[in-house]
Scaffold this motif. Structure first.
Motif, PDB file in Angstrom:
ATOM      1  N   UNK A 173      63.121   0.473 -37.454  1.00 46.26           N
ATOM      2  CA  UNK A 173      62.512   1.784 -37.209  1.00 46.26           C
ATOM      3  C   UNK A 173      61.118   1.683 -36.584  1.00 46.26           C
ATOM      4  N   UNK A 174      60.611   0.463 -36.411  1.00 46.08           N
ATOM      5  CA  UNK A 174      59.239   0.263 -35.935  1.00 46.08           C
ATOM      6  C   UNK A 174      59.255  -0.452 -34.595  1.00 46.08           C
ATOM      7  N   UNK A 175      58.485   0.065 -33.683  1.00 49.92           N
ATOM      8  CA  UNK A 175      58.349  -0.580 -32.366  1.00 49.92           C
ATOM      9  C   UNK A 175      57.085  -1.427 -32.284  1.00 49.92           C
ATOM     10  N   UNK A 176      55.966  -0.896 -32.803  1.00 51.89           N
ATOM     11  CA  UNK A 176      54.688  -1.613 -32.719  1.00 51.89           C
ATOM     12  C   UNK A 176      53.923  -1.455 -34.024  1.00 51.89           C
ATOM     13  N   UNK A 177      53.014  -2.423 -34.264  1.00 52.18           N
ATOM     14  CA  UNK A 177      52.140  -2.331 -35.442  1.00 52.18           C
ATOM     15  C   UNK A 177      50.752  -2.868 -35.102  1.00 52.18           C
ATOM     16  N   UNK A 178      49.756  -2.280 -35.765  1.00 46.75           N
ATOM     17  CA  UNK A 178      48.412  -2.827 -35.803  1.00 46.75           C
ATOM     18  C   UNK A 178      48.012  -2.989 -37.260  1.00 46.75           C
ATOM     19  N   UNK A 179      47.432  -4.151 -37.581  1.00 48.18           N
ATOM     20  CA  UNK A 179      46.942  -4.405 -38.934  1.00 48.18           C
ATOM     21  C   UNK A 179      45.421  -4.391 -38.907  1.00 48.18           C
ATOM     22  N   UNK A 180      44.826  -3.536 -39.711  1.00 51.53           N
ATOM     23  CA  UNK A 180      43.369  -3.447 -39.824  1.00 51.53           C
ATOM     24  C   UNK A 180      42.993  -3.960 -41.206  1.00 51.53           C
ATOM     25  N   UNK A 181      42.139  -4.969 -41.263  1.00 52.17           N
ATOM     26  CA  UNK A 181      41.791  -5.560 -42.552  1.00 52.17           C
ATOM     27  C   UNK A 181      40.285  -5.560 -42.770  1.00 52.17           C
ATOM     28  N   UNK A 182      39.880  -5.760 -44.023  1.00 49.82           N
ATOM     29  CA  UNK A 182      38.464  -5.793 -44.369  1.00 49.82           C
ATOM     30  C   UNK A 182      37.847  -4.421 -44.583  1.00 49.82           C
ATOM     31  N   UNK A 183      38.673  -3.398 -44.781  1.00 49.23           N
ATOM     32  CA  UNK A 183      38.158  -2.041 -44.951  1.00 49.23           C
ATOM     33  C   UNK A 183      37.609  -1.843 -46.363  1.00 49.23           C
ATOM     34  N   UNK A 184      36.544  -1.070 -46.465  1.00 56.28           N
ATOM     35  CA  UNK A 184      35.918  -0.800 -47.761  1.00 56.28           C
ATOM     36  C   UNK A 184      35.470   0.660 -47.785  1.00 56.28           C
ATOM     37  N   UNK A 185      36.280   1.507 -48.418  1.00 55.04           N
ATOM     38  CA  UNK A 185      35.997   2.934 -48.500  1.00 55.04           C
ATOM     39  C   UNK A 185      35.709   3.495 -47.103  1.00 55.04           C
ATOM     40  N   UNK A 186      36.563   3.159 -46.190  1.00 55.06           N
ATOM     41  CA  UNK A 186      36.323   3.453 -44.776  1.00 55.06           C
ATOM     42  C   UNK A 186      37.027   4.730 -44.333  1.00 55.06           C
ATOM     43  N   UNK A 187      36.419   5.357 -43.329  1.00 55.03           N
ATOM     44  CA  UNK A 187      37.112   6.372 -42.547  1.00 55.03           C
ATOM     45  C   UNK A 187      37.642   5.690 -41.297  1.00 55.03           C
ATOM     46  N   UNK A 188      38.938   5.814 -41.094  1.00 52.48           N
ATOM     47  CA  UNK A 188      39.604   5.150 -39.960  1.00 52.48           C
ATOM     48  C   UNK A 188      40.136   6.223 -39.022  1.00 52.48           C
ATOM     49  N   UNK A 189      39.806   6.068 -37.751  1.00 52.91           N
ATOM     50  CA  UNK A 189      40.338   6.980 -36.729  1.00 52.91           C
ATOM     51  C   UNK A 189      41.181   6.163 -35.766  1.00 52.91           C
ATOM     52  N   UNK A 190      42.457   6.551 -35.675  1.00 53.94           N
ATOM     53  CA  UNK A 190      43.429   5.823 -34.863  1.00 53.94           C
ATOM     54  C   UNK A 190      43.879   6.710 -33.714  1.00 53.94           C
ATOM     55  N   UNK A 191      43.827   6.161 -32.485  1.00 46.65           N
ATOM     56  CA  UNK A 191      44.207   6.896 -31.275  1.00 46.65           C
ATOM     57  C   UNK A 191      45.623   6.487 -30.878  1.00 46.65           C
ATOM     58  N   UNK A 192      46.613   7.326 -31.174  1.00 47.97           N
ATOM     59  CA  UNK A 192      48.011   6.945 -30.914  1.00 47.97           C
ATOM     60  C   UNK A 192      48.359   7.047 -29.437  1.00 47.97           C
TER      61      UNK A 192
END
Length: 803
Positions: free
Chosen positions: A734-753
């Protein structure tokens, strides 16, 4: 997107065996080694550096005649004054040319015609594409021995770029002679315009030998001194504005007379090493009129000189200024792969196989009247062969993947910063009364310095196109900061900038406020006083780089000749930089709500104007004033700070373009000990397949010499990290692509699809591929001034983004 044309530039040197079989073997090698790139082209061209264009000038109409060709390494017609033969420079290529091999063949026009036919036939067989073959004319002394230019008709050599009387001027007139020429069988009449002669000779030459187009080389057709900052109306010390109209008329005589004699042959141009504004202010080059009135003309590509002098700011600014407005819908990108004349192969030696002069220019886009991004349609390689006449496979093998990747990730929406270029206004200010030629000179030299000082600039729109976009599709610029000279009061240009600001957009202005509207001056809180020049103590508030061993100089040196007059702006509501002398101050940068302004100083040495370019002042003593654009940019939410050891170390260059709703960051670090700190309004960018530390809200990067990376993830967090982002494999149907984001600490993450994928995005926490049963992270889809993105808050640990 396919290239509409790929031009392989080629000298005669590889054809040391001029037999038909020898020519065919070279042609097959040539087209075969570029096959991976040509698969994505609609047409292929071979641009022949046969001689220096003297084979056109000398052509008598007989295919049996021989001609001088470019069989040399070095300057074939040296023009420098004699020196002691024991001096080391006496043995240089610029004074002492050598044959490229001991036994170069003699060529006749008939043999050249045969070669043209072979290139077209073999090119079609190997590539399956239509094949054109073009010829070239160069105004200088470099490529081939020319008795026409330097013995029979030295009167046409009015330029002194490579020594006195070394360069043909396009608007020169010929003295009479009694030689036989294809277009002048009874000789040249006295006073014949060179444009007429070249046009008539080219028409005969191209028709007889079956050439398909003419390339005008090294600035020919665009002024008197096409390589330098001085010219017909600027001598390095003062402007001769009263001569601009006279020089304009002379320039147009060349184009008009050439096209009368050669009306149908397509023309391609190298242009100058400089910019539209620089050429106007030094040589009164009427580029707008040339574009408007010369049929079937292509605009110039980027200059290859950045490979020689490292001035990538000039390359990018010059190119964008030439295509902000242009004839037709096509413009080329040119890459300096080999040099067939001077024993260097830039990809292998000047670039050291680093791809920055591919990455940076291929982030460039121009906006048309609808706000659509237009990218280069054509691709040129200077050249396919080297100075030995060899065609090394290594170069196409290594260069091609970089070009294809950049093409696959080409700009498709305006970049974060859009340069508003006053193409029409600069022409009006140069040729109008009263003249404002000093402002034209200042504008592009200042922007050249700003880009060299780290300003990420790679999208351009003309003032005319900006007005059209704001009237019909203003949303296309909603995410961009508009960077513009200060507009004249009451103009459509000013109204377009104001409309962008009123819609919530951001504007960064540069230049003097003399012609600004009272409303703009009042908004900034600027009052005007008598102009001041010379040296000042400079105080800068915010946006500083981080220097390890010493600070930038604190002296601002303002030369009115370079910088559109003296400093007059005495006050501001929110000053960012203030110049002070003897208790008197001038504000040189200020900010406000979503608007900033920089007065602008071209921080170059006024005593060094005899060379090709303005030379920057020592940044350890004098503040690099063009860097204030980056300081002002910080006040608008786009932060780019440089860490380096000392002021004299070269500042890294960065370009940021947009592709498929993502961001493409590209850069060049001449000094790889430098680091870059980045923050956009949406947060700190975490580039794909990199790790970064978060420093004062910015992501810290330590890039290699040349680099390019996609970015779809922006982070806001207090913890310094490190934070990383890497591509992961699918591992699930069911998945075509992935990005792994690591080292986050109470973060706000903005992802541009990517376009059309937002509804498929799943964010999972703290589990690797295939993430079965992993805790889901709730995200919110947003469309605002920061674009279209998915936002997740209070994220810690590892975030897997799948779609």
């Amino acid at each position: 997107m396919n290239f509409r044309n790929v031009s392989l530039e080629l000298s005669l040197k590889p054809f040391w065996d001029p037999s038909p079989a020898g020519m065919e073997a070279v042609a097959r090698h040539l087209f075969g080694q570029w096959s991976a790139l040509l698969k994505g082209a609609e047409q292929v061209s071979v641009m022949m550096w046969t001689s220096d264009g003297s084979e056109i000038l000398d052509y008598r109409g007989s295919l049996d005649d021989t001609f001088e060709w470019a069989k040399w390494v070095g300057v074939a017609n040296p023009h420098y004054p004699p020196i002691d033969p024991n001096h080391p420079e006496a043995d240089s290529f610029h004074r002492k040319p050598r044959l490229y091999r001991p036994d170069p063949p003699a060529y006749t026009y008939g043999m050249l015609k045969q070669l043209v036919a072979i290139l077209k036939r073999i090119g079609r067989q190997v590539t399956g594409l239509p094949v054109r073959v073009g010829t070239t004319f160069d105004p200088g002394p470099e490529f081939s021995v020319s008795t026409f230019k330097y013995q029979r008709h030295p009167e046409i050599c009015m330029g002194n770029t490579m020594g006195k009387g070394s360069m043909v001027c396009c608007y020169a007139e010929l003295h009479a002679d009694q030689e036989v020429y294809a277009g002048y069988p009874n000789g040249i009449p006295e006073g014949t315009p060179f444009g007429e002669f070249l046009g008539r000779q080219t028409r005969h030459f191209a028709a007889d030998l079956d050439f398909d187009f003419l390339w005008l080389s090294n600035g020919f057709g665009f002024g008197l001194e096409t390589w330098g900052l001085r010219g017909a109306v600027f001598d390095g010390k003062e402007f001769s504005a009263d001569r601009c109209e006279e020089v304009r008329r002379k320039s147009m005589v060349f184009w008009e007379s050439f096209r009368r004699e050669c009306p149908l042959l397509p023309l391609e141009t190298r242009g100058t090493n400089l910019s539209t504004g620089m050429d106007l202010a030094s040589d009164a080059v009427p580029l707008r009129e040339i574009y408007d009135s010369v049929p079937d003309l292509r605009p110039p590509p980027n200059s290859p000189w950045a490979a020689l002098n490292g001035d990538f700011g000039l390359e990018l600014v010059g190119w964008m200024s030439h295509v902000a407005e242009m004839p037709g819908d096509r413009f080329p990108f040119r890459f300096y792969s080999h040099d067939p004349w001077f024993l260097n192969s830039p990809w292998l030696d000047r670039y050291q196989r680093e791809a920055h002069d591919i990455f940076l220019p291929l982030t460039v886009g121009r906006l048309d009247q609808t706000g659509t991004v237009r990218i280069p349609t054509d691709l040129n390689f200077l050249s396919a062969d080297d100075s030995h006449g060899e065609l090394p496979d290594q170069v196409p093998n290594e260069v091609t993947p970089h070009i294809l990747w950049m093409r696959d990730h080409a700009p498709d929406q305006p970049g974060p910063i859009v340069w508003v270029y006053p193409f029409d206004e600069y022409h009006a200010w140069t040729f109008g009364t009263p003249s404002r030629i000093e402002e034209v000179f200042f504008g592009d030299w200042f922007m050249r310095g700003a880009v060299n000082q780290g300003l990420p600039l790679n999208t351009v729109v003309s003032t005319g196109n900006l007005a059209s976009v704001m009237a019909t599709a203003p949303e296309r610029l909603a995410e961009s900061i508009l960077l513009s000279p200060v507009p004249d009061a009451g103009t459509a240009w000013e109204k377009a900038l104001l409309a962008h600001w009123e819609r919530g957009g951001r504007v960064l202005l540069y230049g003097p406020l003399d012609h600004a509207s009272p409303e703009l001056a009042a908004y900034l809180g600027c009052t005007m006083a008598e102009p001041l020049e010379g040296e000042f103590q400079l105080t800068v508030n915010g946006g500083a780089d981080i220097l390890e061993q010493a600070a930038y100089g604190s002296v601002l040196s303002h030369t009115p000749l370079f910088s559109a007059g003296g400093l007059r702006e005495a006050t501001a509501n929110q000053p960012l930089a203030v110049a002070t002398r003897d208790g008197v101050q001038r504000v040189v940068a200020a900010t406000g709500e979503r608007v900033a302004w920089v007065r602008g100083t071209v921080a170059c040495d006024p005593n060094r104007t005899s060379g090709h370019l303005l030379m920057p002042l020592d940044p350890a003593q004098f503040y690099p004033a063009e860097m204030l654009v980056r300081v002002a940019l910080h006040s608008l939410g786009f932060e780019l700070a440089i860490e380096k050891m000392r002021p004299r170390l070269t500042t890294p260059m960065v370009c940021v373009s947009r592709h498929d709703n993502g961001f493409i960051f590209a850069g060049y670090s001449a000094d790889t000990t430098a680091a870059i700190q980045l923050r956009l309004p949406q947060g700190a960018p975490v580039l794909d397949n990199t790790e970064t530390r978060i420093v004062d809200g910015r992501s810290r990067h330590t890039p290699p010499k040349s680099w390019v990376a996609e970015c779809r993830v922006f982070v806001e967090q207090a913890d310094p990290g490190p934070v990383g982002c890497r591509t992961r494999h699918s591992g699930h149907p069911s998945v075509r692509e992935r990005l792994e984001v690591n080292g986050l600490a109470d973060a706000t993450v903005r992802f541009y699809p990517k376009a059309g994928t937002a509804e498929k995005v799943v964010m999972s926490l703290n589990m690797g591929v295939p993430c079965l049963g992993a805790p889901r992270v709730t995200w919110t889809e947003k469309r605002d001034a920061w674009g279209h993105y998915l936002e997740a808050t209070a994220v810690s640990g590892l975030l897997m983004i799948s779609w």
